[in-house]
Design a protein around this motif. Structure first.
Motif, PDB file in Angstrom:
ATOM      1  N   ILE A 102       0.888  -1.052  -0.076  1.00  0.00           N
ATOM      2  CA  ILE A 102      -0.145  -0.029   0.043  1.00  0.00           C
ATOM      3  C   ILE A 102       0.820   1.208  -0.076  1.00  0.00           C
ATOM      4  O   ILE A 102       1.968   1.221   0.806  1.00  0.00           O
ATOM      5  N   SER A 103       0.553   1.930  -0.985  1.00  0.00           N
ATOM      6  CA  SER A 103       1.321   3.193  -1.181  1.00  0.00           C
ATOM      7  C   SER A 103       0.673   4.445  -0.473  1.00  0.00           C
ATOM      8  O   SER A 103      -0.431   4.802  -0.770  1.00  0.00           O
ATOM      9  N   ASN A 123      -3.324   9.721   3.043  1.00  0.00           N
ATOM     10  CA  ASN A 123      -3.730   9.555   1.645  1.00  0.00           C
ATOM     11  C   ASN A 123      -3.019   8.514   1.061  1.00  0.00           C
ATOM     12  O   ASN A 123      -1.734   8.209   1.194  1.00  0.00           O
ATOM     13  N   VAL A 124      -4.061   7.713   0.450  1.00  0.00           N
ATOM     14  CA  VAL A 124      -3.579   6.415  -0.200  1.00  0.00           C
ATOM     15  C   VAL A 124      -3.399   6.492  -1.705  1.00  0.00           C
ATOM     16  O   VAL A 124      -4.434   6.875  -2.462  1.00  0.00           O
ATOM     17  N   SER A 125      -2.233   6.428  -2.168  1.00  0.00           N
ATOM     18  CA  SER A 125      -2.225   6.788  -3.850  1.00  0.00           C
ATOM     19  C   SER A 125      -2.413   5.294  -4.624  1.00  0.00           C
ATOM     20  O   SER A 125      -2.971   5.141  -5.776  1.00  0.00           O
ATOM     21  N   ASP A 129      -9.997   1.927  -2.756  1.00  0.00           N
ATOM     22  CA  ASP A 129     -10.647   1.333  -2.172  1.00  0.00           C
ATOM     23  C   ASP A 129     -10.311   0.402  -0.815  1.00  0.00           C
ATOM     24  O   ASP A 129     -10.672  -0.659  -0.501  1.00  0.00           O
ATOM     25  N   VAL A 130      -9.427   1.105  -0.174  1.00  0.00           N
ATOM     26  CA  VAL A 130      -8.849   0.671   1.109  1.00  0.00           C
ATOM     27  C   VAL A 130      -9.647   1.017   2.158  1.00  0.00           C
ATOM     28  O   VAL A 130     -10.684   2.085   2.246  1.00  0.00           O
ATOM     29  N   THR A 131      -9.546   0.582   3.289  1.00  0.00           N
ATOM     30  CA  THR A 131     -10.180   0.778   4.484  1.00  0.00           C
ATOM     31  C   THR A 131      -9.146   1.585   5.463  1.00  0.00           C
ATOM     32  O   THR A 131      -7.871   0.884   5.952  1.00  0.00           O
ATOM     33  N   ASP A 166      -7.785  -6.474   1.202  1.00  0.00           N
ATOM     34  CA  ASP A 166      -7.542  -7.840   0.967  1.00  0.00           C
ATOM     35  C   ASP A 166      -6.408  -8.087  -0.023  1.00  0.00           C
ATOM     36  O   ASP A 166      -6.163  -7.261  -0.941  1.00  0.00           O
ATOM     37  N   ASN A 167      -5.528  -8.732   0.354  1.00  0.00           N
ATOM     38  CA  ASN A 167      -4.288  -9.262  -0.540  1.00  0.00           C
ATOM     39  C   ASN A 167      -3.157  -8.045  -0.493  1.00  0.00           C
ATOM     40  O   ASN A 167      -2.340  -8.209  -1.398  1.00  0.00           O
ATOM     41  N   TYR A 168      -3.269  -7.401   0.372  1.00  0.00           N
ATOM     42  CA  TYR A 168      -2.124  -6.362   0.562  1.00  0.00           C
ATOM     43  C   TYR A 168      -1.699  -6.262   1.864  1.00  0.00           C
ATOM     44  O   TYR A 168      -2.429  -6.686   3.019  1.00  0.00           O
TER      45      TYR A 168
END
Length: 172
Positions: A102-103, A123-125, A129-131, A166-168
């Protein structure tokens, strides 16, 4: 016989062709069939998944495979199946694909007292669709909430955050 096929990379398209430079084959490029958990798959590779690439090779009209033929995939020993039609199938199981990364960027808020509630910014680049959840609890057993805490009174506050998908690999 050495078959060259790109290893699966999570969230990237699985390689559709393999190459070989072995003499006596009917072609230098062959289609790759991918399987995961016993099912044929196409498209992008998933994270934390083991993939097997299989390539069926055919000798040209003036050649045949020796009875002691050996197979490698990308230089590593691969399994070989001799088929009744005279072709051989080379299969190799790649190591499990790794979890995604996750960046993100996170920052606090610093200012002179203004009487307005302020909190941290996350901030997620990548990916989307992250939580994102937050906690002000100290120690290892934090309780997280999706509500980003804000503070009005002057002072120093520590806000912990957690980003999941999921998967990260979870970021804290």
């Amino acid at each position: 016989v050495d078959v060259k096929v790109d290893a699966p990379v999570a969230k990237t398209a699985l390689d559709t062709t393999a190459t070989t430079s072995t003499e006596g084959l009917s072609a230098t490029e062959y289609a790759v069939t991918w399987t995961a958990d016993g099912e044929t798959v196409t498209g992008d590779a998933e994270y934390n998944t083991t993939y097997t690439a299989s390539v069926t090779l055919k000798a040209n009209s003036t050649s045949a495979f020796a009875s002691d033929v050996k197979a490698t995939a990308n230089g590593v020993t691969a399994s070989l199946t001799e088929n009744v039609d005279g072709t051989i199938t080379v299969s190799y199981t790649f190591p499990v694909t790794e979890m995604g990364t996750i960046s993100h960027e996170a920052s606090g808020f610093y200012t002179t007292y203004d009487g307005i509630a302020h909190g941290i910014t996350v901030n997620v680049s990548d990916p989307t669709d992250v939580t994102i959840s937050y906690s002000t609890d100290e120690g290892d057993d934090k309780t997280y909430s999706e509500t980003n805490p804000t503070f009005v009174d002057a002072g120093s506050y520590t806000v912990y955050y957690k980003i999941e998908k999921d998967n990260y690999t979870t970021v804290t």
